[in-house]
Scaffold this active site. Structure first.
Site, PDB file in Angstrom:
ATOM      1  N   ASP A  26       0.846  -1.200   0.000  1.00 15.37           N
ATOM      2  CA  ASP A  26       0.000   0.000   0.000  1.00 15.37           C
ATOM      3  C   ASP A  26       0.876   1.242   0.000  1.00 15.37           C
ATOM      4  OD1 ASP A  26      -1.797   2.047   0.584  1.00 15.37           O
ATOM      5  OD2 ASP A  26      -2.021   1.444   2.692  1.00 15.37           O
ATOM      6  N   ASP A  30      -3.889   4.102   2.427  1.00  9.00           N
ATOM      7  CA  ASP A  30      -5.313   3.945   2.746  1.00  9.00           C
ATOM      8  C   ASP A  30      -5.659   2.550   3.262  1.00  9.00           C
ATOM      9  OD1 ASP A  30      -5.024   2.454   0.483  1.00  9.00           O
ATOM     10  OD2 ASP A  30      -6.643   3.406  -0.659  1.00  9.00           O
ATOM     11  N   ASP A  34      -1.964  -1.170  -3.767  1.00  2.00           N
ATOM     12  CA  ASP A  34      -2.172  -0.385  -4.995  1.00  2.00           C
ATOM     13  C   ASP A  34      -1.025  -0.633  -5.979  1.00  2.00           C
ATOM     14  OD1 ASP A  34      -0.127   1.226  -3.845  1.00  2.00           O
ATOM     15  OD2 ASP A  34      -1.663   2.303  -2.710  1.00  2.00           O
ATOM     16  N   ASP A 207     -10.685 -15.420 -15.770  1.00  2.00           N
ATOM     17  CA  ASP A 207     -11.519 -15.751 -14.613  1.00  2.00           C
ATOM     18  C   ASP A 207     -12.695 -16.636 -15.048  1.00  2.00           C
ATOM     19  OD1 ASP A 207     -12.069 -15.104 -11.755  1.00  2.00           O
ATOM     20  OD2 ASP A 207     -13.934 -14.301 -12.586  1.00  2.00           O
ATOM     21  N   GLU A 270      -8.710 -20.137 -15.628  1.00  2.00           N
ATOM     22  CA  GLU A 270      -9.163 -20.668 -14.331  1.00  2.00           C
ATOM     23  C   GLU A 270     -10.385 -21.531 -14.622  1.00  2.00           C
ATOM     24  OE1 GLU A 270     -11.224 -19.413 -10.117  1.00  2.00           O
ATOM     25  OE2 GLU A 270     -11.844 -18.595 -12.030  1.00  2.00           O
TER      26      GLU A 270
HETATM   27  C1  GLC Z   1     -12.866 -16.549  -9.601  1.00  2.35           C
HETATM   28  C2  GLC Z   1     -12.000 -15.697  -8.729  1.00  2.35           C
HETATM   29  C3  GLC Z   1     -12.730 -15.451  -7.456  1.00  2.35           C
HETATM   30  C4  GLC Z   1     -14.010 -14.710  -7.787  1.00  2.35           C
HETATM   31  C5  GLC Z   1     -14.838 -15.485  -8.790  1.00  2.35           C
HETATM   32  C6  GLC Z   1     -15.921 -14.636  -9.386  1.00  2.35           C
HETATM   33  O1  GLC Z   1     -13.068 -17.794  -9.058  1.00  2.35           O
HETATM   34  O2  GLC Z   1     -10.761 -16.312  -8.536  1.00  2.35           O
HETATM   35  O3  GLC Z   1     -11.966 -14.730  -6.544  1.00  2.35           O
HETATM   36  O4  GLC Z   1     -14.769 -14.526  -6.620  1.00  2.35           O
HETATM   37  O5  GLC Z   1     -14.064 -15.914  -9.869  1.00  2.35           O
HETATM   38  O6  GLC Z   1     -15.380 -13.714 -10.277  1.00  2.35           O
END
Ligand code: GLC
Length: 530
Positions: A26, A30, A34, A207, A270
Protein backbone atom coordinates in the site's frame (compact mmCIF):
# COMPACT_ATOMS: atom_id res chain seq x y z
CA UNK A 1 6.34 -38.81 -19.20
CA UNK A 2 7.48 -35.89 -21.21
CA UNK A 3 6.44 -32.46 -22.22
CA UNK A 4 7.71 -29.85 -24.62
CA UNK A 5 11.36 -28.91 -24.04
CA UNK A 6 12.42 -25.99 -21.91
CA UNK A 7 13.12 -23.86 -24.94
CA UNK A 8 10.24 -22.13 -26.70
CA UNK A 9 7.86 -19.51 -25.36
CA UNK A 10 8.69 -18.04 -21.96
CA UNK A 11 5.48 -19.23 -20.30
CA UNK A 12 6.28 -22.91 -20.86
CA UNK A 13 8.62 -23.02 -17.88
CA UNK A 14 7.98 -19.72 -16.10
CA UNK A 15 7.42 -19.32 -12.38
CA UNK A 16 4.63 -16.80 -12.03
CA UNK A 17 3.92 -14.95 -8.79
CA UNK A 18 0.30 -14.10 -8.06
CA UNK A 19 -0.17 -10.61 -6.65
CA UNK A 20 -3.46 -10.13 -4.85
CA UNK A 21 -3.42 -6.40 -5.50
CA UNK A 22 -5.48 -5.35 -2.45
CA UNK A 23 -3.02 -7.08 -0.14
CA UNK A 24 0.45 -6.76 -1.62
CA UNK A 25 1.74 -3.27 -0.84
CA UNK A 26 0.00 0.00 0.00
CA UNK A 27 1.84 3.10 -1.23
CA UNK A 28 -0.81 5.74 -0.52
CA UNK A 29 -1.61 4.73 3.04
CA UNK A 30 -5.31 3.95 2.75
CA UNK A 31 -4.88 0.41 4.06
CA UNK A 32 -5.45 -1.13 0.63
CA UNK A 33 -2.72 -2.29 -1.74
CA UNK A 34 -2.17 -0.38 -4.99
CA UNK A 35 -0.20 -0.31 -8.24
CA UNK A 36 2.45 2.09 -6.95
CA UNK A 37 2.94 -0.30 -4.02
CA UNK A 38 3.59 -3.13 -6.47
CA UNK A 39 6.12 -1.01 -8.37
CA UNK A 40 7.97 -0.28 -5.14
CA UNK A 41 8.28 -4.00 -4.36
CA UNK A 42 9.39 -5.23 -7.78
CA UNK A 43 13.05 -5.51 -6.67
CA UNK A 44 11.89 -7.97 -4.00
CA UNK A 45 10.18 -10.09 -6.67
CA UNK A 46 13.15 -9.93 -9.01
CA UNK A 47 15.40 -11.09 -6.17
CA UNK A 48 12.94 -13.85 -5.27
CA UNK A 49 13.65 -15.23 -8.73
CA UNK A 50 10.21 -15.42 -10.34
CA UNK A 51 9.79 -14.86 -14.07
CA UNK A 52 6.36 -13.28 -14.20
CA UNK A 53 3.67 -11.65 -12.09
CA UNK A 54 -0.11 -12.04 -12.34
CA UNK A 55 -2.15 -9.16 -10.97
CA UNK A 56 -5.71 -9.77 -9.72
CA UNK A 57 -8.27 -7.22 -11.02
CA UNK A 58 -7.43 -3.55 -10.45
CA UNK A 59 -10.11 -2.20 -12.81
CA UNK A 60 -12.87 0.22 -11.87
CA UNK A 61 -15.16 -1.67 -9.57
CA UNK A 62 -17.41 -1.15 -6.55
CA UNK A 63 -15.42 -4.05 -5.00
CA UNK A 64 -18.46 -6.18 -4.17
CA UNK A 65 -16.23 -9.19 -4.94
CA UNK A 66 -12.95 -7.34 -4.43
CA UNK A 67 -12.53 -6.39 -8.07
CA UNK A 68 -13.97 -9.52 -9.71
CA UNK A 69 -16.99 -7.28 -10.30
CA UNK A 70 -15.72 -4.97 -13.04
CA UNK A 71 -17.49 -1.70 -13.83
CA UNK A 72 -15.02 -0.52 -16.49
CA UNK A 73 -12.63 -3.00 -18.11
CA UNK A 74 -10.47 -0.25 -19.58
CA UNK A 75 -9.64 1.81 -16.52
CA UNK A 76 -7.89 1.50 -13.17
CA UNK A 77 -9.96 1.88 -10.03
CA UNK A 78 -8.90 5.08 -8.23
CA UNK A 79 -8.33 3.00 -5.09
CA UNK A 80 -5.42 1.32 -6.91
CA UNK A 81 -4.11 4.26 -8.93
CA UNK A 82 -4.62 5.23 -12.55
CA UNK A 83 -3.54 4.14 -16.03
CA UNK A 84 -0.28 6.08 -15.70
CA UNK A 85 0.50 4.06 -12.55
CA UNK A 86 -0.26 0.90 -14.49
CA UNK A 87 2.05 1.89 -17.33
CA UNK A 88 4.80 2.79 -14.86
CA UNK A 89 4.39 -0.56 -13.08
CA UNK A 90 4.45 -2.44 -16.40
CA UNK A 91 7.60 -0.65 -17.60
CA UNK A 92 9.35 -1.21 -14.30
CA UNK A 93 8.38 -4.90 -14.25
CA UNK A 94 9.69 -5.34 -17.78
CA UNK A 95 12.93 -3.61 -16.90
CA UNK A 96 13.35 -6.14 -14.07
CA UNK A 97 12.84 -8.91 -16.62
CA UNK A 98 9.39 -9.78 -15.29
CA UNK A 99 6.47 -10.59 -17.59
CA UNK A 100 3.07 -9.23 -16.54
CA UNK A 101 -0.23 -11.11 -16.69
CA UNK A 102 -3.50 -9.32 -15.92
CA UNK A 103 -6.87 -10.79 -15.00
CA UNK A 104 -9.77 -10.69 -17.41
CA UNK A 105 -13.25 -11.31 -16.02
CA UNK A 106 -15.52 -12.29 -18.92
CA UNK A 107 -18.29 -14.33 -17.25
CA UNK A 108 -19.88 -11.38 -15.50
CA UNK A 109 -19.52 -7.66 -14.91
CA UNK A 110 -20.38 -5.46 -11.98
CA UNK A 111 -23.95 -4.25 -11.63
CA UNK A 112 -22.32 -0.80 -11.86
CA UNK A 113 -21.12 -1.50 -15.42
CA UNK A 114 -22.62 0.95 -17.94
CA UNK A 115 -24.14 -1.94 -19.90
CA UNK A 116 -25.95 -3.32 -16.86
CA UNK A 117 -27.19 0.12 -15.80
CA UNK A 118 -28.56 0.56 -19.33
CA UNK A 119 -30.14 -2.90 -19.18
CA UNK A 120 -31.93 -2.04 -15.96
CA UNK A 121 -33.48 1.08 -17.39
CA UNK A 122 -34.42 -0.63 -20.66
CA UNK A 123 -37.50 -2.75 -21.30
CA UNK A 124 -37.65 -6.56 -21.45
CA UNK A 125 -36.64 -7.79 -24.89
CA UNK A 126 -34.46 -4.73 -25.60
CA UNK A 127 -30.90 -4.94 -27.03
CA UNK A 128 -29.63 -3.53 -23.72
CA UNK A 129 -31.09 -6.47 -21.78
CA UNK A 130 -29.82 -8.94 -24.39
CA UNK A 131 -26.20 -8.44 -23.26
CA UNK A 132 -27.05 -10.16 -19.96
CA UNK A 133 -29.24 -13.14 -19.11
CA UNK A 134 -32.64 -11.63 -18.31
CA UNK A 135 -35.65 -13.97 -18.23
CA UNK A 136 -39.24 -13.93 -17.06
CA UNK A 137 -39.90 -15.83 -13.85
CA UNK A 138 -41.94 -18.98 -13.51
CA UNK A 139 -45.47 -19.20 -12.18
CA UNK A 140 -48.50 -17.07 -13.10
CA UNK A 141 -47.04 -13.92 -11.61
CA UNK A 142 -43.43 -14.75 -12.57
CA UNK A 143 -42.50 -14.72 -8.90
CA UNK A 144 -40.38 -17.86 -9.07
CA UNK A 145 -36.86 -17.75 -10.59
CA UNK A 146 -36.57 -18.94 -14.22
CA UNK A 147 -34.76 -22.13 -13.16
CA UNK A 148 -33.26 -23.76 -10.08
CA UNK A 149 -29.64 -22.71 -10.54
CA UNK A 150 -27.73 -21.81 -7.39
CA UNK A 151 -25.03 -19.18 -7.04
CA UNK A 152 -21.48 -20.47 -6.40
CA UNK A 153 -21.50 -18.17 -3.38
CA UNK A 154 -24.76 -19.70 -2.08
CA UNK A 155 -28.45 -18.88 -2.58
CA UNK A 156 -30.34 -18.58 -5.86
CA UNK A 157 -28.44 -17.55 -9.01
CA UNK A 158 -31.27 -15.19 -10.00
CA UNK A 159 -32.36 -11.78 -8.74
CA UNK A 160 -35.61 -10.06 -9.71
CA UNK A 161 -35.57 -6.45 -10.88
CA UNK A 162 -38.20 -3.75 -10.83
CA UNK A 163 -40.58 -4.47 -13.66
CA UNK A 164 -40.57 -8.17 -12.99
CA UNK A 165 -37.78 -9.90 -14.95
CA UNK A 166 -34.95 -11.85 -13.34
CA UNK A 167 -31.24 -11.73 -14.20
CA UNK A 168 -28.69 -14.50 -13.82
CA UNK A 169 -25.64 -14.21 -11.56
CA UNK A 170 -23.61 -17.35 -10.98
CA UNK A 171 -21.75 -15.46 -8.25
CA UNK A 172 -22.93 -12.49 -6.18
CA UNK A 173 -26.11 -10.60 -7.07
CA UNK A 174 -23.80 -7.68 -7.89
CA UNK A 175 -22.10 -9.79 -10.62
CA UNK A 176 -24.62 -10.22 -13.49
CA UNK A 177 -23.63 -12.84 -16.08
CA UNK A 178 -23.09 -11.74 -19.66
CA UNK A 179 -24.95 -13.53 -22.43
CA UNK A 180 -22.14 -14.97 -24.55
CA UNK A 181 -24.62 -16.01 -27.24
CA UNK A 182 -24.86 -12.29 -28.03
CA UNK A 183 -22.07 -11.39 -30.53
CA UNK A 184 -21.75 -7.93 -29.00
CA UNK A 185 -20.27 -9.54 -25.87
CA UNK A 186 -17.55 -11.41 -27.78
CA UNK A 187 -16.66 -8.27 -29.74
CA UNK A 188 -16.42 -6.24 -26.55
CA UNK A 189 -14.03 -8.70 -24.94
CA UNK A 190 -11.84 -8.88 -28.02
CA UNK A 191 -11.57 -5.12 -27.79
CA UNK A 192 -10.76 -5.30 -24.06
CA UNK A 193 -7.98 -7.81 -24.71
CA UNK A 194 -6.56 -5.55 -27.40
CA UNK A 195 -6.69 -2.55 -25.06
CA UNK A 196 -4.34 -4.27 -22.58
CA UNK A 197 -2.23 -6.01 -25.24
CA UNK A 198 -1.63 -2.64 -26.87
CA UNK A 199 -0.45 -1.31 -23.50
CA UNK A 200 2.08 -4.15 -23.41
CA UNK A 201 0.78 -6.88 -21.09
CA UNK A 202 2.24 -10.33 -21.69
CA UNK A 203 -0.84 -12.35 -20.93
CA UNK A 204 -4.20 -12.83 -19.28
CA UNK A 205 -5.51 -14.95 -16.47
CA UNK A 206 -9.06 -15.80 -17.50
CA UNK A 207 -11.52 -15.75 -14.61
CA UNK A 208 -14.13 -18.55 -14.49
CA UNK A 209 -12.89 -19.76 -17.86
CA UNK A 210 -15.22 -22.78 -17.79
CA UNK A 211 -18.26 -20.51 -17.37
CA UNK A 212 -19.57 -17.91 -19.85
CA UNK A 213 -21.50 -20.20 -22.22
CA UNK A 214 -24.70 -21.67 -20.76
CA UNK A 215 -26.59 -24.73 -21.94
CA UNK A 216 -29.18 -23.64 -24.42
CA UNK A 217 -32.68 -23.23 -22.96
CA UNK A 218 -31.18 -22.82 -19.45
CA UNK A 219 -32.51 -26.17 -18.20
CA UNK A 220 -32.87 -26.91 -14.50
CA UNK A 221 -29.86 -28.35 -12.71
CA UNK A 222 -30.55 -32.05 -12.19
CA UNK A 223 -29.42 -33.59 -8.90
CA UNK A 224 -27.60 -31.74 -6.22
CA UNK A 225 -24.07 -31.99 -7.62
CA UNK A 226 -20.95 -32.85 -5.67
CA UNK A 227 -21.50 -30.72 -2.61
CA UNK A 228 -22.03 -27.31 -1.20
CA UNK A 229 -18.58 -25.83 -0.71
CA UNK A 230 -17.15 -23.23 -3.06
CA UNK A 231 -14.61 -25.46 -4.82
CA UNK A 232 -17.17 -28.18 -5.54
CA UNK A 233 -19.67 -25.61 -6.70
CA UNK A 234 -17.04 -24.33 -9.13
CA UNK A 235 -15.90 -27.70 -10.47
CA UNK A 236 -19.04 -29.76 -10.76
CA UNK A 237 -19.28 -30.09 -14.51
CA UNK A 238 -22.66 -31.78 -14.56
CA UNK A 239 -24.07 -28.30 -14.12
CA UNK A 240 -25.57 -26.76 -17.27
CA UNK A 241 -23.45 -23.63 -16.96
CA UNK A 242 -19.95 -25.09 -16.63
CA UNK A 243 -17.64 -26.44 -19.31
CA UNK A 244 -20.12 -26.20 -22.15
CA UNK A 245 -18.64 -27.11 -25.56
CA UNK A 246 -19.34 -23.64 -26.99
CA UNK A 247 -16.90 -21.98 -24.59
CA UNK A 248 -13.97 -23.34 -26.60
CA UNK A 249 -14.94 -21.14 -29.55
CA UNK A 250 -14.21 -18.12 -27.35
CA UNK A 251 -10.65 -19.31 -26.74
CA UNK A 252 -10.09 -20.09 -30.40
CA UNK A 253 -10.91 -16.47 -31.16
CA UNK A 254 -8.68 -15.19 -28.36
CA UNK A 255 -5.86 -17.42 -29.56
CA UNK A 256 -6.01 -15.67 -32.94
CA UNK A 257 -5.98 -12.26 -31.26
CA UNK A 258 -2.94 -13.12 -29.11
CA UNK A 259 -1.11 -14.50 -32.14
CA UNK A 260 -1.32 -11.10 -33.84
CA UNK A 261 0.97 -9.64 -31.17
CA UNK A 262 4.71 -10.20 -30.93
CA UNK A 263 6.34 -11.69 -27.84
CA UNK A 264 4.50 -14.93 -27.10
CA UNK A 265 1.47 -13.36 -25.43
CA UNK A 266 -0.57 -15.95 -23.56
CA UNK A 267 -3.71 -16.79 -21.63
CA UNK A 268 -4.11 -19.06 -18.61
CA UNK A 269 -7.59 -20.26 -17.73
CA UNK A 270 -9.16 -20.67 -14.33
CA UNK A 271 -11.26 -23.68 -15.21
CA UNK A 272 -12.41 -25.72 -12.22
CA UNK A 273 -13.29 -28.76 -14.28
CA UNK A 274 -13.92 -32.25 -13.10
CA UNK A 275 -10.76 -34.02 -14.26
CA UNK A 276 -7.49 -33.65 -16.13
CA UNK A 277 -9.05 -34.71 -19.43
CA UNK A 278 -11.58 -31.86 -19.26
CA UNK A 279 -8.76 -29.49 -18.29
CA UNK A 280 -6.73 -30.46 -21.35
CA UNK A 281 -9.50 -29.39 -23.72
CA UNK A 282 -8.75 -25.76 -22.78
CA UNK A 283 -5.13 -26.03 -23.91
CA UNK A 284 -5.55 -27.58 -27.32
CA UNK A 285 -3.11 -25.94 -29.76
CA UNK A 286 -5.60 -23.35 -30.98
CA UNK A 287 -7.01 -22.39 -27.55
CA UNK A 288 -5.38 -21.09 -24.37
CA UNK A 289 -1.68 -21.61 -23.69
CA UNK A 290 -2.17 -22.76 -20.10
CA UNK A 291 -4.81 -23.78 -17.61
CA UNK A 292 -4.46 -24.00 -13.83
CA UNK A 293 -3.95 -27.56 -12.71
CA UNK A 294 -6.20 -27.48 -9.65
CA UNK A 295 -5.82 -31.22 -9.13
CA UNK A 296 -2.35 -30.48 -7.72
CA UNK A 297 -3.77 -27.93 -5.29
CA UNK A 298 -6.61 -30.27 -4.30
CA UNK A 299 -4.33 -33.24 -3.59
CA UNK A 300 -3.77 -34.01 0.10
CA UNK A 301 -0.25 -34.35 1.49
CA UNK A 302 0.29 -37.87 0.21
CA UNK A 303 2.89 -39.36 -2.10
CA UNK A 304 0.25 -41.60 -3.67
CA UNK A 305 -2.04 -38.64 -4.34
CA UNK A 306 0.84 -36.61 -5.84
CA UNK A 307 1.87 -39.55 -8.04
CA UNK A 308 -1.70 -39.95 -9.29
CA UNK A 309 -2.07 -36.25 -10.12
CA UNK A 310 1.28 -36.16 -11.92
CA UNK A 311 0.38 -39.21 -14.01
CA UNK A 312 -3.09 -37.90 -14.86
CA UNK A 313 -1.77 -34.46 -15.69
CA UNK A 314 0.81 -35.70 -18.17
CA UNK A 315 -1.61 -38.20 -19.67
CA UNK A 316 -4.02 -35.33 -20.30
CA UNK A 317 -1.72 -32.59 -21.58
CA UNK A 318 0.68 -34.67 -23.70
CA UNK A 319 -1.82 -35.60 -26.41
CA UNK A 320 -2.64 -31.92 -26.96
CA UNK A 321 1.01 -30.86 -26.86
CA UNK A 322 0.58 -28.56 -23.85
CA UNK A 323 2.90 -28.12 -20.89
CA UNK A 324 1.47 -28.62 -17.42
CA UNK A 325 1.10 -25.99 -14.72
CA UNK A 326 1.38 -26.53 -10.98
CA UNK A 327 -0.26 -24.47 -8.25
CA UNK A 328 -0.45 -24.95 -4.49
CA UNK A 329 -2.53 -21.96 -3.48
CA UNK A 330 -4.32 -18.83 -4.58
CA UNK A 331 -6.65 -16.14 -3.23
CA UNK A 332 -9.68 -18.49 -3.24
CA UNK A 333 -8.44 -21.40 -1.15
CA UNK A 334 -7.10 -22.01 2.36
CA UNK A 335 -3.36 -21.41 2.51
CA UNK A 336 -1.27 -24.47 1.80
CA UNK A 337 0.54 -24.68 5.16
CA UNK A 338 -2.85 -24.81 6.89
CA UNK A 339 -4.26 -27.35 4.43
CA UNK A 340 -1.30 -29.60 5.07
CA UNK A 341 -1.99 -29.70 8.81
CA UNK A 342 -0.85 -26.29 10.06
CA UNK A 343 1.93 -25.45 12.51
CA UNK A 344 5.52 -26.54 11.99
CA UNK A 345 4.52 -29.73 10.22
CA UNK A 346 2.21 -27.92 7.79
CA UNK A 347 4.96 -25.45 6.97
CA UNK A 348 7.56 -28.19 6.45
CA UNK A 349 5.23 -30.05 4.14
CA UNK A 350 4.44 -26.91 2.18
CA UNK A 351 8.14 -26.23 1.66
CA UNK A 352 8.71 -29.80 0.52
CA UNK A 353 5.73 -29.65 -1.86
CA UNK A 354 7.16 -26.46 -3.35
CA UNK A 355 10.37 -28.37 -4.11
CA UNK A 356 8.36 -30.98 -6.00
CA UNK A 357 6.42 -28.27 -7.81
CA UNK A 358 9.60 -26.48 -8.91
CA UNK A 359 11.20 -29.75 -10.04
CA UNK A 360 8.32 -30.70 -12.31
CA UNK A 361 8.45 -29.83 -16.01
CA UNK A 362 6.11 -27.01 -16.93
CA UNK A 363 5.27 -23.79 -15.19
CA UNK A 364 4.51 -22.99 -11.54
CA UNK A 365 2.24 -20.40 -9.95
CA UNK A 366 3.18 -19.07 -6.50
CA UNK A 367 0.65 -17.13 -4.43
CA UNK A 368 1.97 -14.10 -2.53
CA UNK A 369 2.96 -15.02 1.00
CA UNK A 370 3.67 -18.64 0.12
CA UNK A 371 7.36 -17.66 0.07
CA UNK A 372 6.99 -16.34 3.63
CA UNK A 373 5.28 -19.52 4.83
CA UNK A 374 2.12 -17.64 5.80
CA UNK A 375 -0.70 -19.72 7.27
CA UNK A 376 -4.41 -19.00 6.94
CA UNK A 377 -5.00 -15.98 9.18
CA UNK A 378 -7.83 -15.81 11.66
CA UNK A 379 -10.17 -13.00 10.62
CA UNK A 380 -12.82 -12.21 13.24
CA UNK A 381 -16.40 -12.33 12.01
CA UNK A 382 -16.80 -8.60 12.51
CA UNK A 383 -13.98 -7.96 10.03
CA UNK A 384 -15.12 -10.38 7.31
CA UNK A 385 -15.58 -8.95 3.82
CA UNK A 386 -15.88 -11.94 1.45
CA UNK A 387 -19.26 -12.16 -0.32
CA UNK A 388 -19.01 -15.96 -0.45
CA UNK A 389 -18.91 -16.01 3.34
CA UNK A 390 -21.91 -13.71 3.64
CA UNK A 391 -23.90 -15.84 1.19
CA UNK A 392 -23.10 -18.91 3.24
CA UNK A 393 -20.73 -20.84 1.03
CA UNK A 394 -18.02 -22.34 3.23
CA UNK A 395 -15.36 -20.80 5.47
CA UNK A 396 -14.82 -17.70 3.35
CA UNK A 397 -11.65 -16.47 1.71
CA UNK A 398 -10.61 -13.53 3.89
CA UNK A 399 -8.08 -15.62 5.81
CA UNK A 400 -5.86 -16.19 2.76
CA UNK A 401 -6.11 -12.55 1.66
CA UNK A 402 -4.67 -10.78 4.69
CA UNK A 403 -2.04 -8.18 3.65
CA UNK A 404 1.63 -9.10 3.32
CA UNK A 405 3.93 -8.47 6.31
CA UNK A 406 7.00 -6.65 4.96
CA UNK A 407 8.87 -5.42 8.04
CA UNK A 408 8.52 -4.19 11.62
CA UNK A 409 7.21 -5.70 14.78
CA UNK A 410 3.49 -4.96 14.70
CA UNK A 411 0.63 -4.47 12.23
CA UNK A 412 0.64 -3.15 9.56
CA UNK A 413 4.22 -4.50 9.25
CA UNK A 414 5.11 -1.91 6.62
CA UNK A 415 2.32 -3.09 4.29
CA UNK A 416 0.87 0.37 4.88
CA UNK A 417 2.55 3.29 6.58
CA UNK A 418 2.52 2.99 10.38
CA UNK A 419 -0.82 3.73 11.96
CA UNK A 420 -2.93 2.90 8.90
CA UNK A 421 -5.80 0.46 9.38
CA UNK A 422 -5.42 -2.33 6.84
CA UNK A 423 -8.55 -3.49 5.00
CA UNK A 424 -8.31 -6.84 6.79
CA UNK A 425 -6.72 -6.95 10.23
CA UNK A 426 -3.22 -8.45 10.34
CA UNK A 427 -2.33 -10.99 13.06
CA UNK A 428 -0.31 -9.64 15.97
CA UNK A 429 2.18 -12.54 15.79
CA UNK A 430 3.47 -12.10 12.24
CA UNK A 431 6.65 -10.13 13.07
CA UNK A 432 8.93 -13.15 12.60
CA UNK A 433 7.24 -13.92 9.26
CA UNK A 434 7.88 -10.54 7.68
CA UNK A 435 10.06 -10.39 4.58
CA UNK A 436 12.61 -8.24 6.41
CA UNK A 437 12.97 -10.59 9.33
CA UNK A 438 13.39 -13.60 7.01
CA UNK A 439 15.76 -11.78 4.68
CA UNK A 440 19.11 -12.77 6.22
CA UNK A 441 17.99 -15.93 7.97
CA UNK A 442 19.59 -18.91 6.18
CA UNK A 443 16.84 -21.23 7.39
CA UNK A 444 13.85 -19.03 6.61
CA UNK A 445 11.16 -19.95 4.12
CA UNK A 446 12.01 -16.85 2.08
CA UNK A 447 15.66 -17.88 1.80
CA UNK A 448 14.58 -21.39 0.89
CA UNK A 449 12.31 -20.10 -1.91
CA UNK A 450 15.08 -17.87 -3.24
CA UNK A 451 17.48 -20.81 -3.31
CA UNK A 452 15.00 -23.15 -4.93
CA UNK A 453 14.04 -20.66 -7.63
CA UNK A 454 17.66 -19.66 -8.25
CA UNK A 455 18.73 -23.26 -8.59
CA UNK A 456 15.77 -24.05 -10.83
CA UNK A 457 16.81 -21.21 -13.11
CA UNK A 458 20.43 -22.41 -13.16
CA UNK A 459 19.43 -25.99 -13.90
CA UNK A 460 16.67 -25.29 -16.38
CA UNK A 461 18.90 -24.88 -19.40
CA UNK A 462 20.34 -28.37 -18.89
CA UNK A 463 17.07 -30.08 -18.07
CA UNK A 464 15.23 -31.96 -20.77
CA UNK A 465 11.61 -32.62 -21.15
CA UNK A 466 11.38 -36.08 -19.67
CA UNK A 467 10.07 -36.92 -16.21
CA UNK A 468 10.18 -40.31 -14.61
CA UNK A 469 8.43 -41.21 -11.40
CA UNK A 470 10.84 -43.52 -9.58
CA UNK A 471 9.73 -46.56 -7.72
CA UNK A 472 10.23 -46.01 -3.98
CA UNK A 473 8.24 -46.86 -0.88
CA UNK A 474 4.54 -45.96 -0.76
CA UNK A 475 5.13 -42.78 1.28
CA UNK A 476 7.95 -41.45 -0.87
CA UNK A 477 7.51 -39.41 -4.02
CA UNK A 478 10.63 -39.59 -6.18
CA UNK A 479 10.83 -37.69 -9.44
CA UNK A 480 13.65 -37.82 -11.93
CA UNK A 481 13.97 -35.11 -14.52
CA UNK A 482 16.29 -36.07 -17.37
CA UNK A 483 19.10 -33.70 -18.29
CA UNK A 484 22.77 -33.07 -18.28
CA UNK A 485 22.93 -32.75 -15.36
CA UNK A 486 19.45 -34.00 -14.48
CA UNK A 487 17.50 -33.46 -11.29
CA UNK A 488 16.03 -35.89 -8.79
CA UNK A 489 13.48 -34.67 -6.26
CA UNK A 490 12.49 -36.84 -3.31
CA UNK A 491 9.63 -36.10 -0.90
CA UNK A 492 8.95 -38.02 2.27
CA UNK A 493 5.23 -37.89 3.00
CA UNK A 494 5.50 -40.52 5.71
CA UNK A 495 6.10 -40.08 9.44
CA UNK A 496 9.51 -41.74 9.77
CA UNK A 497 12.85 -41.17 7.99
CA UNK A 498 13.01 -42.87 4.59
CA UNK A 499 16.07 -44.14 2.71
CA UNK A 500 16.74 -42.03 -0.37
CA UNK A 501 19.07 -44.46 -2.15
CA UNK A 502 22.45 -43.68 -3.61
CA UNK A 503 21.94 -40.07 -4.65
CA UNK A 504 24.98 -38.40 -3.12
CA UNK A 505 24.90 -34.99 -1.47
CA UNK A 506 21.65 -33.05 -1.84
CA UNK A 507 21.69 -29.85 -3.87
CA UNK A 508 18.97 -28.39 -1.69
CA UNK A 509 16.72 -29.57 1.10
CA UNK A 510 13.44 -28.13 2.33
CA UNK A 511 14.84 -28.00 5.89
CA UNK A 512 18.40 -27.84 7.18
CA UNK A 513 19.59 -31.37 7.97
CA UNK A 514 16.67 -33.07 6.23
CA UNK A 515 19.00 -35.68 4.76
CA UNK A 516 21.15 -37.58 7.26
CA UNK A 517 22.79 -40.99 6.89
CA UNK A 518 21.19 -41.51 3.49
CA UNK A 519 17.71 -40.97 4.92
CA UNK A 520 15.24 -38.17 4.32
CA UNK A 521 13.30 -36.92 7.34
CA UNK A 522 9.49 -36.99 7.43
CA UNK A 523 7.60 -34.00 5.98
CA UNK A 524 10.65 -32.89 4.01
CA UNK A 525 12.00 -32.94 0.48
CA UNK A 526 15.35 -32.74 -1.25
CA UNK A 527 16.88 -32.17 -4.66
CA UNK A 528 19.81 -34.21 -5.90
CA UNK A 529 21.86 -34.10 -9.06
CA UNK A 530 20.39 -36.68 -11.42
C1 GLC B 1 -12.87 -16.55 -9.60
C2 GLC B 1 -12.00 -15.70 -8.73
C3 GLC B 1 -12.73 -15.45 -7.46
C4 GLC B 1 -14.01 -14.71 -7.79
C5 GLC B 1 -14.84 -15.49 -8.79
C6 GLC B 1 -15.92 -14.64 -9.39
O1 GLC B 1 -13.07 -17.79 -9.06
O2 GLC B 1 -10.76 -16.31 -8.54
O3 GLC B 1 -11.97 -14.73 -6.54
O4 GLC B 1 -14.77 -14.53 -6.62
O5 GLC B 1 -14.06 -15.91 -9.87
O6 GLC B 1 -15.38 -13.71 -10.28
Amino acid sequence: MSTAPTSGPWWRHAVCYQIYVRSFADADGDGLGDLAGITSRLPYLARLGVDAIWLTPFYRSPQADHGYDVADYRDVDPRFGDLADFDAMLDAAHSHGLKVIVDVVPNHSSDDHAWFCAALSAVPGSPERARYVFRDGRGDDGARPPNNWQSVFGGPAWTRVAGGQWYLHLFDARQPDFDWDNPEVGDEFESVLRFWLDRGVDGFRVDVAHGMVKQSGLPDQLGSGRGGDLESAMSDTVRPYWDQPGVHEVYRRWNRVLAEYAGDRMAIGEAWVVDAAAMARYVRPDEMQQVFNFQWLEAPWSAAAFRAVIAETFAAVEPVGATPTWVLSNHDVTRVTTRYGGGEVGLSRARAAALAEFALPGSAYVYQGEELGLAQAHVPESARTDPSWFRGSGPGRDGCRVPMPWAGTRPPYDFSPDGAATWLPMPSDWAALSAASQDDDPDSTLTFYRRALGLRRDLLGALGDRLEVLDRSEDVLALSRAGDPGLVCVLNCGTTPAPVGDLGEPLLTSEAGAVADGRLGPHTGAWFRG
